[in-house]
Design a protein around this motif. Structure first.
Motif, mmCIF file in Angstrom:
data_model
loop_
_atom_site.group_PDB
_atom_site.id
_atom_site.type_symbol
_atom_site.label_atom_id
_atom_site.label_comp_id
_atom_site.label_asym_id
_atom_site.label_seq_id
_atom_site.Cartn_x
_atom_site.Cartn_y
_atom_site.Cartn_z
ATOM 1 N N UNK A 70 1.417 -1.110 -0.023
ATOM 2 C CA UNK A 70 0.058 -0.047 0.244
ATOM 3 C C UNK A 70 0.457 1.341 0.042
ATOM 4 N N UNK A 71 2.275 0.881 0.665
ATOM 5 C CA UNK A 71 3.078 2.138 0.926
ATOM 6 C C UNK A 71 3.364 2.091 -0.315
ATOM 7 N N UNK A 72 4.113 1.394 -0.496
ATOM 8 C CA UNK A 72 4.429 1.669 -2.368
ATOM 9 C C UNK A 72 3.980 2.224 -2.698
ATOM 10 N N UNK A 73 2.706 1.707 -3.381
ATOM 11 C CA UNK A 73 2.344 1.832 -4.558
ATOM 12 C C UNK A 73 0.923 3.626 -4.012
ATOM 13 N N UNK A 74 1.095 3.770 -2.917
ATOM 14 C CA UNK A 74 -0.266 5.351 -2.608
ATOM 15 C C UNK A 74 0.330 5.775 -1.855
ATOM 16 N N UNK A 75 1.579 5.845 -1.019
ATOM 17 C CA UNK A 75 1.888 6.688 -0.117
ATOM 18 C C UNK A 75 0.931 6.122 1.021
ATOM 19 N N UNK A 76 0.694 8.090 1.235
ATOM 20 C CA UNK A 76 -0.010 7.758 2.528
ATOM 21 C C UNK A 76 0.644 8.006 4.316
ATOM 22 N N UNK A 77 1.891 8.318 4.323
ATOM 23 C CA UNK A 77 2.701 8.622 5.431
ATOM 24 C C UNK A 77 4.451 7.797 5.210
ATOM 25 N N UNK A 78 4.997 8.166 6.587
ATOM 26 C CA UNK A 78 5.901 7.441 7.057
ATOM 27 C C UNK A 78 5.968 5.628 6.719
ATOM 28 N N UNK A 79 6.993 5.219 6.145
ATOM 29 C CA UNK A 79 6.978 3.883 5.653
ATOM 30 C C UNK A 79 6.211 2.704 6.921
ATOM 31 N N UNK A 80 5.761 2.019 6.958
ATOM 32 C CA UNK A 80 4.921 1.138 8.389
ATOM 33 C C UNK A 80 5.957 0.289 8.509
ATOM 34 N N UNK A 81 6.261 0.160 9.890
ATOM 35 C CA UNK A 81 7.631 -0.886 10.641
ATOM 36 C C UNK A 81 6.648 -2.352 10.988
ATOM 37 N N UNK A 82 6.881 -3.243 10.423
ATOM 38 C CA UNK A 82 6.370 -4.819 10.517
ATOM 39 C C UNK A 82 6.240 -4.724 12.000
ATOM 40 N N UNK A 83 5.123 -4.891 12.301
ATOM 41 C CA UNK A 83 4.895 -5.633 14.156
ATOM 42 C C UNK A 83 4.152 -4.333 14.928
ATOM 43 N N UNK A 84 4.100 -3.211 13.966
ATOM 44 C CA UNK A 84 3.019 -1.898 14.727
ATOM 45 C C UNK A 84 2.113 -0.880 14.202
ATOM 46 N N UNK A 85 1.630 -1.941 12.781
ATOM 47 C CA UNK A 85 0.839 -1.399 13.222
ATOM 48 C C UNK A 85 -0.668 -2.293 12.993
ATOM 49 N N UNK A 86 -1.829 -1.572 13.658
ATOM 50 C CA UNK A 86 -3.298 -1.484 13.913
ATOM 51 C C UNK A 86 -3.948 -2.498 13.202
ATOM 52 N N UNK A 87 -4.092 -3.614 14.251
ATOM 53 C CA UNK A 87 -5.589 -5.169 13.199
ATOM 54 C C UNK A 87 -6.555 -4.924 13.856
ATOM 55 N N UNK A 88 -7.194 -3.934 13.898
ATOM 56 C CA UNK A 88 -8.646 -4.077 15.436
ATOM 57 C C UNK A 88 -9.416 -5.347 15.228
ATOM 58 N N UNK A 89 -9.793 -5.949 16.392
ATOM 59 C CA UNK A 89 -11.190 -7.682 16.528
ATOM 60 C C UNK A 89 -12.415 -6.157 15.577
ATOM 61 N N UNK A 90 -12.772 -6.854 14.539
ATOM 62 C CA UNK A 90 -14.354 -6.261 14.209
ATOM 63 C C UNK A 90 -15.722 -7.222 14.758
ATOM 64 N N UNK A 91 -15.044 -8.149 14.847
ATOM 65 C CA UNK A 91 -16.076 -9.464 15.323
ATOM 66 C C UNK A 91 -17.179 -7.961 16.111
ATOM 67 N N UNK A 92 -18.535 -8.970 16.274
ATOM 68 C CA UNK A 92 -19.374 -8.916 16.231
ATOM 69 C C UNK A 92 -20.874 -9.130 16.046
ATOM 70 N N UNK A 93 -22.164 -9.026 16.430
ATOM 71 C CA UNK A 93 -23.102 -10.233 15.995
ATOM 72 C C UNK A 93 -24.071 -9.435 15.038
ATOM 73 N N UNK A 94 -24.073 -9.817 14.352
ATOM 74 C CA UNK A 94 -24.413 -9.841 12.916
ATOM 75 C C UNK A 94 -24.446 -8.705 12.388
ATOM 76 N N UNK A 95 -24.412 -8.731 10.445
ATOM 77 C CA UNK A 95 -24.568 -8.220 9.944
ATOM 78 C C UNK A 95 -24.672 -6.224 10.181
ATOM 79 N N UNK A 96 -25.560 -5.954 11.540
ATOM 80 C CA UNK A 96 -25.623 -4.348 12.015
ATOM 81 C C UNK A 96 -24.321 -3.586 12.701
ATOM 82 N N UNK A 97 -24.343 -4.813 13.749
ATOM 83 C CA UNK A 97 -23.037 -5.184 14.500
ATOM 84 C C UNK A 97 -21.882 -4.718 14.339
#
Length: 321
Positions: free
Chosen positions: A45-72
């Motif tokens: 993503x950074x190589x093709x689109x930029x977006x800020x400083x180069x990402x550091x492996x292991x420091x990116x956020x990967x939030x938990x998106x689990x919830x009940x049902x599609x609305x949740x």
């Protein structure tokens, strides 16, 4: 309405879909692309689109998106997008749930990934299993991926509009495919501005479900437990225009194709041909015009067909001689 079950009840089940092998291969490739907290995906993503400083492996956020049902899940996704934008850090949303208004009805969509960059921009990521050979993939497949991504981008724009200030949703999506014929990921930034415009226009022209239902005969039902005759009558009460492209996307395509062929509709041969033939809506009408037996000679489509018929007759006569 369960369209797949309805198609089976009508005796015209859909035959499209990925093979188990293709599904497993695609799943394995996607898992590789997103491994290690999405390190390789964020690097691409950074190589093709930029977006800020180069990402550091292991420091990116990967939030938990689990919830009940599609609305949740869609509500949890919007919260994660808001938090990621405020944090100003590389964030990977793995299979987020987005919602898009389609003719007054919410449609829940699940892209492969969305990346939030430190500069606050949001990017749709589409991961496909077809190869990218020498930096280029099959144009038809890339076009289909661009159209699919445009729908996701529109839903993402709706989510962004609910924030103040609204973050920028990139009009370029990241397409990730296997490099050559390996399992190594390669990427390309695909501009989807044209697809966004077309999709937005198509959505604005859709008839609301309530309006369609109001035109149906009283008692119309698509209950798959009804007899095939009752279901056929119910389906035929809803206007439909079949085109060959439907075979790749709609469970009722085989049923509609049979109806189109039985009615001798030109659309069964393709939308482009239907557009060129104008008022000639059946195959027999087009053939009659080509033979000079029917049609207005001043109609450009009729004139072109007659000329084509004459050239064909000359070619056949020359071959016989």
């Amino acid at each position: 309405m369960p369209k797949a079950e309805l198609a089976r009840s009508l005796g015209a089940p859909a035959a499209f879909g990925q093979s188990q092998f293709a599904f497993m291969r695609g799943h394995a490739f996607e898992a590789r692309v997103k491994a290690d907290g999405g390190a390789e995906l964020l690097r691409l993503t950074h190589a093709h689109l930029g977006g800020g400083p180069e990402p550091v492996p292991g420091e990116a956020r990967v939030p938990d998106l689990s919830a009940a049902g599609p609305e949740g899940r869609s509500a949890r996704t919007e919260l994660a997008l808001r938090e990621a934008t405020a944090a100003g850090a590389w964030t990977l949303l793995d299979h987020p749930m987005l919602v898009l208004d389609v003719a007054g009805t919410p449609a829940f969509l699940e892209p492969d990934a969305v990346v939030v960059a430190p500069d606050g921009t949001w990017t749709v990521v589409e991961i496909k299993s077809f190869p990218m050979v020498d930096g280029a993939a099959d144009a038809a497949k890339v076009g289909a991926a661009a159209r699919q991504s445009a729908v996701y981008a529109l839903a993402l724009q709706d989510a962004a509009a609910r924030l103040d200030p609204a973050p920028e949703v990139r009009h370029r999506v990241l397409l990730v495919c296997p490099k050559d014929f390996s399992n190594l990921p390669a990427a390309s930034a695909v501009d989807i501005r044209k697809q966004l415009s077309v999709t937005r226009r198509q959505l604005s022209r859709l008839t609301r479900v309530e309006e369609i239902a109001a035109t149906l005969p009283p008692g119309t039902t698509f209950d798959v437990t009804r007899s095939p005759a009752e279901l056929t009558a119910a389906v035929e009460a809803v206007p439909a225009t079949y085109a060959p492209e439907c075979l790749a996307a709609c469970e009722l395509a085989f049923h509609c194709r049979a109806r189109a062929r039985a009615a001798d509709e030109v659309t069964a041969l393709g939308r482009s041909l239907r557009a060129e033939l104008g008022a000639l809506t059946t195959v027999e009408a087009a053939l009659a015009a080509a033979r000079g037996e029917a049609g207005d000679p001043d109609d450009p489509a009729v004139a072109a067909l007659r000329r084509a018929g004459e050239l064909r007759a000359e070619a056949l006569a020359g071959g016989a001689a």
